[in-house]
Design a protein around this motif. Sequence first.
Motif, short mmCIF file in Angstrom:
data_model
loop_
_atom_site.label_atom_id
_atom_site.label_comp_id
_atom_site.label_asym_id
_atom_site.label_seq_id
_atom_site.Cartn_x
_atom_site.Cartn_y
_atom_site.Cartn_z
N LEU A 1 -13.58 -20.77 18.94
CA LEU A 1 -15.01 -21.00 19.12
C LEU A 1 -15.60 -19.83 19.89
O LEU A 1 -15.07 -19.43 20.93
N ALA A 2 -16.71 -19.29 19.39
CA ALA A 2 -17.26 -18.06 19.97
C ALA A 2 -18.52 -18.28 20.77
O ALA A 2 -18.76 -17.57 21.76
N ALA A 3 -19.37 -19.22 20.37
CA ALA A 3 -20.68 -19.36 21.02
C ALA A 3 -21.19 -20.78 20.82
O ALA A 3 -20.83 -21.45 19.85
N VAL A 4 -22.06 -21.22 21.75
CA VAL A 4 -22.57 -22.58 21.70
C VAL A 4 -24.04 -22.59 22.08
O VAL A 4 -24.49 -21.82 22.93
N ALA A 5 -24.80 -23.46 21.42
CA ALA A 5 -26.19 -23.73 21.76
C ALA A 5 -26.39 -25.23 21.72
O ALA A 5 -25.72 -25.93 20.96
N VAL A 6 -27.32 -25.73 22.53
CA VAL A 6 -27.59 -27.16 22.58
C VAL A 6 -29.06 -27.41 22.25
O VAL A 6 -29.95 -26.70 22.72
N HIS A 7 -29.28 -28.42 21.42
CA HIS A 7 -30.64 -28.84 21.06
C HIS A 7 -30.65 -30.36 21.01
O HIS A 7 -30.01 -30.96 20.15
N GLY A 8 -31.32 -30.98 21.99
CA GLY A 8 -31.38 -32.43 22.01
C GLY A 8 -30.01 -33.05 22.18
O GLY A 8 -29.27 -32.73 23.10
N ALA A 9 -29.65 -33.92 21.25
CA ALA A 9 -28.40 -34.67 21.34
C ALA A 9 -27.25 -34.00 20.61
O ALA A 9 -26.20 -34.63 20.38
N TYR A 10 -27.41 -32.72 20.25
CA TYR A 10 -26.37 -32.04 19.48
C TYR A 10 -26.09 -30.66 20.04
O TYR A 10 -26.98 -29.98 20.57
N ALA A 11 -24.82 -30.26 19.91
CA ALA A 11 -24.41 -28.90 20.21
C ALA A 11 -24.03 -28.22 18.90
O ALA A 11 -23.54 -28.88 17.96
N TYR A 12 -24.24 -26.92 18.85
CA TYR A 12 -23.97 -26.14 17.65
C TYR A 12 -23.05 -24.98 18.04
O TYR A 12 -23.33 -24.27 19.02
N ILE A 13 -21.99 -24.81 17.28
CA ILE A 13 -20.94 -23.87 17.66
C ILE A 13 -20.71 -22.87 16.55
O ILE A 13 -20.61 -23.22 15.37
N ALA A 14 -20.60 -21.58 16.93
CA ALA A 14 -20.17 -20.53 16.02
C ALA A 14 -18.66 -20.42 16.10
O ALA A 14 -18.10 -20.28 17.19
N THR A 15 -17.98 -20.51 14.96
CA THR A 15 -16.52 -20.52 14.92
C THR A 15 -15.99 -19.45 13.96
O THR A 15 -16.75 -18.82 13.22
N PRO B 1 -2.89 -22.16 27.77
CA PRO B 1 -3.77 -21.01 28.02
C PRO B 1 -4.98 -21.02 27.08
O PRO B 1 -4.88 -21.36 25.91
N THR B 2 -6.11 -20.64 27.62
CA THR B 2 -7.34 -20.57 26.82
C THR B 2 -8.31 -19.63 27.50
O THR B 2 -8.13 -19.25 28.65
N ASP B 3 -9.35 -19.23 26.78
CA ASP B 3 -10.37 -18.33 27.31
C ASP B 3 -11.74 -18.97 27.13
O ASP B 3 -12.11 -19.34 26.01
N GLY B 4 -12.50 -19.09 28.20
CA GLY B 4 -13.88 -19.54 28.09
C GLY B 4 -14.72 -18.45 27.44
O GLY B 4 -14.71 -17.31 27.90
N ARG B 5 -15.44 -18.76 26.36
CA ARG B 5 -16.20 -17.76 25.61
C ARG B 5 -17.71 -17.88 25.79
O ARG B 5 -18.41 -16.89 25.75
N ASP B 6 -18.22 -19.10 25.95
CA ASP B 6 -19.67 -19.25 26.06
C ASP B 6 -19.96 -20.58 26.71
O ASP B 6 -19.12 -21.50 26.72
N VAL B 7 -21.17 -20.70 27.26
CA VAL B 7 -21.58 -21.93 27.93
C VAL B 7 -23.06 -22.17 27.69
O VAL B 7 -23.85 -21.23 27.62
N ALA B 8 -23.43 -23.43 27.52
CA ALA B 8 -24.82 -23.84 27.41
C ALA B 8 -25.05 -24.97 28.39
O ALA B 8 -24.15 -25.79 28.63
N LEU B 9 -26.25 -25.05 28.95
CA LEU B 9 -26.59 -26.07 29.93
C LEU B 9 -27.65 -27.00 29.37
O LEU B 9 -28.61 -26.56 28.72
#
Length: 223
Positions: free
Chosen positions: A94-108, A45-53
Amino acid sequence: GTQAIAAPPPPAGNGSLRLQAFGSGQEFGGEPTIEGTYSLDANGPTDGRDVALAGGYAYVVTGSNAGGSGFHVLDVSLPGSPTLAGRVDPGGKLAAVAVHGAYAYIATDRNQGELQVIDIRDPSAPIAGASVNLVGNEDGTSIAADGPLLFFGRAKSSSTSPGLTTFSLANPASPVLLGSRNIWPNTPDILGIATRGRLLYVATSAPDAELVIVDTGVPEPLF
């Protein structure tokens, strides 16, 4: 007149991704239709919290990693049939995600690494890279990337651990702290961040300021 649209039923599985289209062809604003879904519950079981495209991929983070692999890369180039490209478990919720170029950044919620960097140059094999430990134990709750800057929000904070933090992404693999501050009295939770130019639009838990607009001072020194 305005037509009310009933919300479609949720897909099966707490951790599901749902792709939804509005209207048809070039029309926007028509009745929403479900284009595709993907369940992330295969390992528990898990919960989707955030998504970045970015590109043809959706980067989804899960709040509970009881099933492991909290960062998921989904190929959504065919919205009707998303597929899992890769995953990695950086640890923690993991609470939130952002993407910049070749990296993703996650708030945990990790006390020794509230900000986590993920190398996504190979979507089939994302790699957990550097992490940043911020002052205090408050959880990371929100994140936004804008050009060379990364904005990071935290749960209700103290005077020693300000709620809003700004990083430089001049070296995207290793964010550098630029400044921090509390943006409202009684240090509310910072639950969402959106950027436009030099302004941040911040959703908070403050009962008298659910939206706070912050002038970052760019190109002047931040905070």
